[in-house]
Design a protein around this motif. Structure first.
Motif, PDB file in Angstrom:
ATOM      1  N   THR A  72       0.831  -1.198   0.000  1.00  0.00           N
ATOM      2  CA  THR A  72       0.000   0.000   0.000  1.00  0.00           C
ATOM      3  C   THR A  72       0.869   1.252   0.000  1.00  0.00           C
ATOM      4  N   ALA A  73       0.263   2.340  -0.432  1.00  0.00           N
ATOM      5  CA  ALA A  73       0.902   3.648  -0.366  1.00  0.00           C
ATOM      6  C   ALA A  73      -0.187   4.682  -0.166  1.00  0.00           C
ATOM      7  N   GLN A  74       0.199   5.775   0.460  1.00  0.00           N
ATOM      8  CA  GLN A  74      -0.717   6.889   0.647  1.00  0.00           C
ATOM      9  C   GLN A  74       0.018   8.164   0.260  1.00  0.00           C
ATOM     10  N   PHE A  75      -0.674   9.052  -0.425  1.00  0.00           N
ATOM     11  CA  PHE A  75      -0.057  10.294  -0.872  1.00  0.00           C
ATOM     12  C   PHE A  75      -1.079  11.420  -0.735  1.00  0.00           C
ATOM     13  N   ALA A  76      -0.656  12.511  -0.096  1.00  0.00           N
ATOM     14  CA  ALA A  76      -1.533  13.664   0.106  1.00  0.00           C
ATOM     15  C   ALA A  76      -1.021  14.836  -0.720  1.00  0.00           C
ATOM     16  N   TYR A  77      -1.965  15.596  -1.306  1.00  0.00           N
ATOM     17  CA  TYR A  77      -1.623  16.699  -2.195  1.00  0.00           C
ATOM     18  C   TYR A  77      -2.638  17.821  -2.009  1.00  0.00           C
ATOM     19  N   ARG A  78      -2.132  19.010  -1.676  1.00  0.00           N
ATOM     20  CA  ARG A  78      -3.013  20.174  -1.532  1.00  0.00           C
ATOM     21  C   ARG A  78      -3.360  20.672  -2.934  1.00  0.00           C
ATOM     22  N   ILE A  79      -4.631  20.826  -3.215  1.00  0.00           N
ATOM     23  CA  ILE A  79      -5.092  21.176  -4.556  1.00  0.00           C
ATOM     24  C   ILE A  79      -4.911  22.678  -4.806  1.00  0.00           C
ATOM     25  N   PRO A  80      -4.029  23.028  -5.762  1.00  0.00           N
ATOM     26  CA  PRO A  80      -3.859  24.441  -6.109  1.00  0.00           C
ATOM     27  C   PRO A  80      -4.900  24.874  -7.143  1.00  0.00           C
ATOM     28  N   ASP A  81      -5.008  26.174  -7.350  1.00  0.00           N
ATOM     29  CA  ASP A  81      -5.940  26.708  -8.351  1.00  0.00           C
ATOM     30  C   ASP A  81      -5.664  26.157  -9.747  1.00  0.00           C
ATOM     31  N   THR A  82      -4.426  25.758 -10.013  1.00  0.00           N
ATOM     32  CA  THR A  82      -4.043  25.290 -11.352  1.00  0.00           C
ATOM     33  C   THR A  82      -4.520  23.876 -11.668  1.00  0.00           C
ATOM     34  N   LYS A  83      -5.131  23.194 -10.719  1.00  0.00           N
ATOM     35  CA  LYS A  83      -5.609  21.828 -10.958  1.00  0.00           C
ATOM     36  C   LYS A  83      -7.134  21.762 -11.025  1.00  0.00           C
ATOM     37  N   THR A  84      -7.750  22.866 -11.445  1.00  0.00           N
ATOM     38  CA  THR A  84      -9.203  22.912 -11.580  1.00  0.00           C
ATOM     39  C   THR A  84      -9.606  22.641 -13.028  1.00  0.00           C
ATOM     40  N   VAL A  85     -10.895  22.407 -13.228  1.00  0.00           N
ATOM     41  CA  VAL A  85     -11.404  22.041 -14.549  1.00  0.00           C
ATOM     42  C   VAL A  85     -10.989  23.033 -15.646  1.00  0.00           C
ATOM     43  N   PRO A  86     -11.106  24.348 -15.445  1.00  0.00           N
ATOM     44  CA  PRO A  86     -10.719  25.258 -16.533  1.00  0.00           C
ATOM     45  C   PRO A  86      -9.245  25.162 -16.933  1.00  0.00           C
ATOM     46  N   ASN A  87      -8.404  24.615 -16.060  1.00  0.00           N
ATOM     47  CA  ASN A  87      -6.978  24.476 -16.353  1.00  0.00           C
ATOM     48  C   ASN A  87      -6.634  23.165 -17.051  1.00  0.00           C
ATOM     49  N   LEU A  88      -7.605  22.264 -17.180  1.00  0.00           N
ATOM     50  CA  LEU A  88      -7.327  20.968 -17.795  1.00  0.00           C
ATOM     51  C   LEU A  88      -6.932  21.132 -19.256  1.00  0.00           C
ATOM     52  N   TYR A  89      -7.725  21.847 -20.007  1.00  0.00           N
ATOM     53  CA  TYR A  89      -7.413  22.222 -21.389  1.00  0.00           C
ATOM     54  C   TYR A  89      -7.780  23.695 -21.523  1.00  0.00           C
ATOM     55  N   PRO A  90      -6.857  24.592 -21.215  1.00  0.00           N
ATOM     56  CA  PRO A  90      -7.178  26.024 -21.251  1.00  0.00           C
ATOM     57  C   PRO A  90      -7.706  26.497 -22.607  1.00  0.00           C
ATOM     58  N   GLU A  91      -7.365  25.809 -23.683  1.00  0.00           N
ATOM     59  CA  GLU A  91      -7.827  26.211 -25.014  1.00  0.00           C
ATOM     60  C   GLU A  91      -9.259  25.764 -25.310  1.00  0.00           C
ATOM     61  N   ALA A  92      -9.870  24.998 -24.418  1.00  0.00           N
ATOM     62  CA  ALA A  92     -11.234  24.496 -24.627  1.00  0.00           C
ATOM     63  C   ALA A  92     -12.242  25.427 -23.959  1.00  0.00           C
ATOM     64  N   ASP A  93     -13.018  26.121 -24.758  1.00  0.00           N
ATOM     65  CA  ASP A  93     -14.032  27.024 -24.216  1.00  0.00           C
ATOM     66  C   ASP A  93     -14.999  26.283 -23.289  1.00  0.00           C
ATOM     67  N   GLU A  94     -15.318  25.040 -23.634  1.00  0.00           N
ATOM     68  CA  GLU A  94     -16.257  24.260 -22.818  1.00  0.00           C
ATOM     69  C   GLU A  94     -15.744  24.092 -21.384  1.00  0.00           C
ATOM     70  N   PHE A  95     -14.448  23.859 -21.231  1.00  0.00           N
ATOM     71  CA  PHE A  95     -13.882  23.725 -19.880  1.00  0.00           C
ATOM     72  C   PHE A  95     -13.853  25.070 -19.163  1.00  0.00           C
ATOM     73  N   GLN A  96     -13.682  26.154 -19.907  1.00  0.00           N
ATOM     74  CA  GLN A  96     -13.618  27.484 -19.292  1.00  0.00           C
ATOM     75  C   GLN A  96     -14.935  27.870 -18.627  1.00  0.00           C
ATOM     76  N   GLU A  97     -16.023  27.289 -19.101  1.00  0.00           N
ATOM     77  CA  GLU A  97     -17.346  27.606 -18.562  1.00  0.00           C
ATOM     78  C   GLU A  97     -17.683  26.791 -17.315  1.00  0.00           C
ATOM     79  N   MET A  98     -16.830  25.845 -16.963  1.00  0.00           N
ATOM     80  CA  MET A  98     -17.132  24.939 -15.851  1.00  0.00           C
ATOM     81  C   MET A  98     -16.593  25.490 -14.531  1.00  0.00           C
ATOM     82  N   PRO A  99     -17.082  24.978 -13.408  1.00  0.00           N
ATOM     83  CA  PRO A  99     -16.652  25.476 -12.091  1.00  0.00           C
ATOM     84  C   PRO A  99     -15.170  25.202 -11.823  1.00  0.00           C
TER      85      PRO A  99
END
Length: 149
Positions: free
Chosen positions: A10-37
């Motif tokens: 087993t392994a456990q890993f913790a990661y604090r979620i920064p603003d850069t890991k939100t849906v609009p940052n997944l594909y910044p060139e995709a308008d559809e993602f830009q409209e999401m929370p």
């Protein structure tokens, strides 16, 4: 691959979620993602699950070996805003030669946000690179034929 790589690890890993890991940052060139929370994106959650499996595997691989994700089947059941810490628990549940299967579960401190199974395949990077060079050569040849036509 070392003989220490066995089911039950087993392994456990913790990661604090920064603003850069939100849906609009997944594909910044995709308008559809830009409209999401602006919440933790499923694609980044999958990557965090893979990262946890990589950490689990690291001490059990020989020099020059790595692993590639080959299958993922996970839920993403709850939204997580930036600033929360997501903790992923991974358990190796099967070792079949170089094919490995993991159970993964992600929690954001409030509740479970995702869970499922992930498969990886152990490779030598040298062999992987040879395969990629063959593929690139095939693309170059196809492009050359198209240009000559």
């Amino acid at each position: 691959m070392k003989p220490t790589l066995v089911p039950g690890l087993t392994a456990q890993f913790a990661y604090r979620i920064p603003d850069t890991k939100t849906v609009p940052n997944l594909y910044p060139e995709a308008d559809e993602f830009q409209e999401m929370p602006e919440v933790f994106a499923t694609g980044f959650m999958v990557g965090l699950m893979e990262w946890t499996c990589l950490k689990l595997l690291a001490p059990h691989l020989d020099e020059g070996e790595g692993s590639l994700g080959t299958h993922i089947n996970v839920s993403h059941a709850a939204a997580t805003p930036p600033g929360l810490t997501v903790t992923v628990d991974a358990e190796c549940i099967e070792v079949r030669g170089p094919r490995l299967k993991f159970h993964v579960r992600a929690h954001d401190g409030v509740g479970m946000i995702g869970e499922g199974e992930h498969e990886r395949f152990v490779v030598t990077w040298e062999r992987f690179d040879r395969g990629m060079q063959k593929k690139l050569q095939a693309v170059r040849e196809a492009q050359s034929e198209e240009a000559g036509a």
